[in-house]
Write a protein that holds these residues in place. Structure first.
Motif, PDB file in Angstrom:
ATOM      1  N   ASN A 244      -4.846  -8.751  13.901  1.00 27.77           N
ATOM      2  CA  ASN A 244      -5.097  -7.746  14.940  1.00 27.77           C
ATOM      3  C   ASN A 244      -5.679  -6.472  14.316  1.00 27.77           C
ATOM      4  OD1 ASN A 244      -3.886  -9.276  17.162  1.00 27.77           O
ATOM      5  ND2 ASN A 244      -1.970  -8.990  16.046  1.00 27.77           N
TER       6      ASN A 244
ATOM      7  N   GLN B 274      -2.510  -1.475  19.320  1.00 27.01           N
ATOM      8  CA  GLN B 274      -3.121  -2.666  18.711  1.00 27.01           C
ATOM      9  C   GLN B 274      -4.153  -3.305  19.621  1.00 27.01           C
ATOM     10  OE1 GLN B 274       0.014  -5.409  17.626  1.00 27.01           O
ATOM     11  NE2 GLN B 274      -0.350  -5.105  15.453  1.00 27.01           N
TER      12      GLN B 274
ATOM     13  N   VAL C 210       8.540   1.861  14.754  1.00 31.18           N
ATOM     14  CA  VAL C 210       9.901   1.767  14.212  1.00 31.18           C
ATOM     15  C   VAL C 210      10.026   2.813  13.101  1.00 31.18           C
ATOM     16  CG1 VAL C 210      11.593   0.255  13.100  1.00 31.18           C
ATOM     17  CG2 VAL C 210       9.982  -0.691  14.765  1.00 31.18           C
TER      18      VAL C 210
ATOM     19  N   SER D 230       7.312  -1.533   5.933  1.00 32.43           N
ATOM     20  CA  SER D 230       7.048  -2.946   5.649  1.00 32.43           C
ATOM     21  C   SER D 230       6.332  -3.001   4.301  1.00 32.43           C
ATOM     22  CB  SER D 230       6.198  -3.564   6.752  1.00 32.43           C
ATOM     23  OG  SER D 230       4.883  -3.083   6.696  1.00 32.43           O
TER      24      SER D 230
ATOM     25  N   ASN E  61       5.485  -8.469   5.142  1.00 30.15           N
ATOM     26  CA  ASN E  61       5.030  -7.281   5.878  1.00 30.15           C
ATOM     27  C   ASN E  61       5.203  -7.412   7.389  1.00 30.15           C
ATOM     28  OD1 ASN E  61       2.794  -8.803   6.596  1.00 30.15           O
ATOM     29  ND2 ASN E  61       1.386  -7.768   5.216  1.00 30.15           N
ATOM     30  N   ASN E  62       5.888  -8.472   7.812  1.00 30.16           N
ATOM     31  CA  ASN E  62       6.233  -8.596   9.228  1.00 30.16           C
ATOM     32  C   ASN E  62       7.709  -8.273   9.480  1.00 30.16           C
ATOM     33  OD1 ASN E  62       3.671  -9.108  10.165  1.00 30.16           O
ATOM     34  ND2 ASN E  62       3.840 -11.321   9.858  1.00 30.16           N
TER      35      ASN E  62
ATOM     36  N   ASP F 164       5.594  -8.308  14.619  1.00 27.19           N
ATOM     37  CA  ASP F 164       4.509  -9.303  14.718  1.00 27.19           C
ATOM     38  C   ASP F 164       4.998 -10.578  15.426  1.00 27.19           C
ATOM     39  OD1 ASP F 164       2.129 -10.580  14.520  1.00 27.19           O
ATOM     40  OD2 ASP F 164       1.872 -10.300  12.361  1.00 27.19           O
TER      41      ASP F 164
HETATM   42  P1  ADP Z   1      -1.126  -8.506  12.333  1.00 30.95           P
HETATM   43  O1  ADP Z   1      -0.843  -9.585  13.332  1.00 30.95           O
HETATM   44  O2  ADP Z   1      -2.549  -8.176  12.213  1.00 30.95           O
HETATM   45  O3  ADP Z   1      -0.464  -8.828  11.028  1.00 30.95           O
HETATM   46  P2  ADP Z   1       1.112  -6.684  12.837  1.00 30.95           P
HETATM   47  O4  ADP Z   1       1.681  -6.683  14.211  1.00 30.95           O
HETATM   48  O5  ADP Z   1       1.875  -7.399  11.798  1.00 30.95           O
HETATM   49  O6  ADP Z   1      -0.411  -7.187  12.913  1.00 30.95           O
HETATM   50  O7  ADP Z   1       0.910  -5.155  12.395  1.00 30.95           O
HETATM   51  C1  ADP Z   1       0.303  -4.809  11.169  1.00 30.95           C
HETATM   52  C2  ADP Z   1       1.188  -3.837  10.398  1.00 30.95           C
HETATM   53  O8  ADP Z   1       1.441  -2.668  11.211  1.00 30.95           O
HETATM   54  C3  ADP Z   1       2.569  -4.360  10.044  1.00 30.95           C
HETATM   55  O9  ADP Z   1       2.545  -5.094   8.838  1.00 30.95           O
HETATM   56  C4  ADP Z   1       3.390  -3.073   9.941  1.00 30.95           C
HETATM   57  O10 ADP Z   1       3.184  -2.456   8.689  1.00 30.95           O
HETATM   58  C5  ADP Z   1       2.764  -2.189  11.004  1.00 30.95           C
HETATM   59  N1  ADP Z   1       3.498  -2.255  12.296  1.00 30.95           N
HETATM   60  C6  ADP Z   1       3.297  -3.111  13.317  1.00 30.95           C
HETATM   61  N2  ADP Z   1       4.131  -2.862  14.350  1.00 30.95           N
HETATM   62  C7  ADP Z   1       4.895  -1.801  13.981  1.00 30.95           C
HETATM   63  C8  ADP Z   1       5.929  -1.024  14.622  1.00 30.95           C
HETATM   64  N3  ADP Z   1       6.341  -1.283  15.864  1.00 30.95           N
HETATM   65  N4  ADP Z   1       6.467   0.015  13.926  1.00 30.95           N
HETATM   66  C9  ADP Z   1       6.054   0.314  12.686  1.00 30.95           C
HETATM   67  N5  ADP Z   1       5.079  -0.361  12.038  1.00 30.95           N
HETATM   68  C10 ADP Z   1       4.495  -1.409  12.664  1.00 30.95           C
END
Ligand code: ADP
Ligand code: GN1
Ligand code: MG
Length: 369
Positions: free
Chosen positions: A33, A53, A119, A124, A226-227, A242
């Motif tokens: 994303n 996103q 959050v 992460s 990182n998720n 994620d």
């Molecule tokens: P992708 O599917 O592209 O991996 P993610 O949903 O994992 O996208 O988001 C990418 C990064 O953004 C995550 O690895 C994290 O560092 C950060 N992130 C995503 N959602 C949150 C959130 N709600 N709060 C804080 N950081 C977030």
């Protein structure tokens, strides 16, 4: 399809944030994303942060179904967390709705957008910095799966059909080799052979799921380090993020994908393959944490198969990177020309190292039987 800041702020205004959106910048290292950090200021002057996103609708063909899954799963998790005395606002993703109602925004150009509360007080990680962090991520991913034990699986949309169907991935890989649309197959003959030499392995989990030898569960399916957000103070895995691929799957997928990424002594895209290996201490720590987090729900068969889960998720991921390289890099975001090939090579080096350490991996899991 990159957006200007002014467009991003305009899109952000569609969502029911506190205060006015002030700044927005790219955030994180996801491969799928487009993720942005949005800061707004409340009337009191307090800053408030959100994740904005763009959902990759070429990967997720049904964004409406995807968001239905996420609103359902997050509502379910929040209820469970509240019942056990936790803080649902921090321990689960929270979807920020549109001001006009609904969980996502469709732009005129056909792109799809959503927002989460950020959050706070957590990070992460793209690499394991401290072994305890990896252990805590295992407890949290195991617990996540345990929390979803009673989730109505039949209500979930399959956001990416056959996501961890390794046999189907193998079929697509062979098609890509056959088509060789970018004329790259010749230069990666060794990598192609690596997969074909392990063709039989690709059937192991699929066959066991089909025969009922291992159970289908509601799983996360994308459990890389990182998720997960680790709390700054306690260093516990505070929130699993994620959630795009939460679907029926196997516990071995979640366990295996974490080992693939986190127990690797090198980065997923490391060019120097001498840095790649499966760290058995991290493997043992994650195994302990995941089994604990699952709270007794794993069957003996699943526990026995944990090393196979790790190997297959790594082989499958390498095969997916190689398929994308052969097809011209349309799926995973790349930041340099041979990025997917480099990623494929680290995965295969990791598989090879696991094969060399197979007996030790088996011994580690057997103590839990
Ligand atoms: P992708 O599917 O592209 O991996 P993610 O949903 O994992 O996208 O988001 C990418 C990064 O953004 C995550 O690895 C994290 O560092 C950060 N992130 C995503 N959602 C949150 C959130 N709600 N709060 C804080 N950081 C977030
Ligand atoms: C992608 O979305 P992200 O970056 O967390 C991919 C995973 C792969 C991973 C490899 C939806 O994960 O399946 O294992 O890259 N997600 C999707 O790093 O395909
Ligand atoms: Mg991610």
């Amino acid at each position: 399809m990159k957006k200007e800041v002014s467009d991003l702020l305009r899109i952000a205004e569609k969502f029911a944030t506190n205060g006015e959106a002030e700044s927005v910048e790219p955030h994180g290292n996801g491969h799928i994303n487009d993720t942005y950090l949005l800061t707004s200021h409340q009337p009191s002057g307090e800053p408030c942060r959100y994740i904005l996103q763009r959902m990759n609708h070429e990967v997720f063909r049904d964004p409406a179904g995807l968001m239905e899954n996420i609103t359902g799963v997050t509502a379910f998790l929040q209820k469970k967390i509240a019942e056990s005395g936790g803080d649902p606002a921090r321990e689960s993703l929270s979807v920020v709705p549109l001001r006009e109602g609904g969980s996502y925004w469709k732009e005129e150009d056909g792109t799809f957008w959503r927002m989460y509360r950020f959050v706070e007080g957590a990070d992460s990680f793209d690499l394991v910095e401290r072994p305890e962090d990896f252990y805590e991520s295992a407890v949290a991913f195991g617990h996540f799966q345990k929390l979803l034990e009673e989730y109505p699986a039949e209500s979930l949309h399959e956001t990416i059909p056959n996501f961890h169907n390794t046999v189907d991935r193998l079929k697509n890989f062979k098609k890509a080799v056959e088509a060789d649309s970018m004329k790259r197959a010749g230069e990666v003959a060794d990598e192609i052979k690596f997969v074909l030499d392990r063709e039989e392995d690709c059937y192991v989990l699929c066959d066991m799921l089909a025969s009922g030898e291992i159970p289908l569960r509601v799983t996360h399916n994308d459990t890389k380090l990182n998720n997960i957000m680790l709390d700054h103070k306690t260093r516990k895995g505070i929130c699993v993020i994620d959630l795009d691929t939460v679907m029926p799957g196997s516990a071995l997928y979640d366990y295996g994908d974490s080992i693939r990424f986190g127990a690797n002594t090198g980065a997923e895209d490391e060019k120097d393959l001498s840095k790649i290996s499966c760290d058995l201490e991290l493997f043992a720590l994650y195994t302990k944490g995941f089994i604990e987090g699952c709270g007794g729900s794993l069957t003996k068969k699943e526990i026995r198969l944990l090393p196979m889960g790790a190997k297959l998720m790594t082989l499958e991921c390498g095969m997916r990177f190689l398929t994308d390289y052969l097809e011209g890099d349309h799926y995973f975001k790349i930041h340099r020309p041979e990025h997917n090939l480099d990623r494929c090579r680290t995965q295969f080096a990791m598989v090879k190292d696991m094969e060399d350490k197979w007996d030790q991996m088996q011994e580690i899991v057997e103590q839990y039987l």
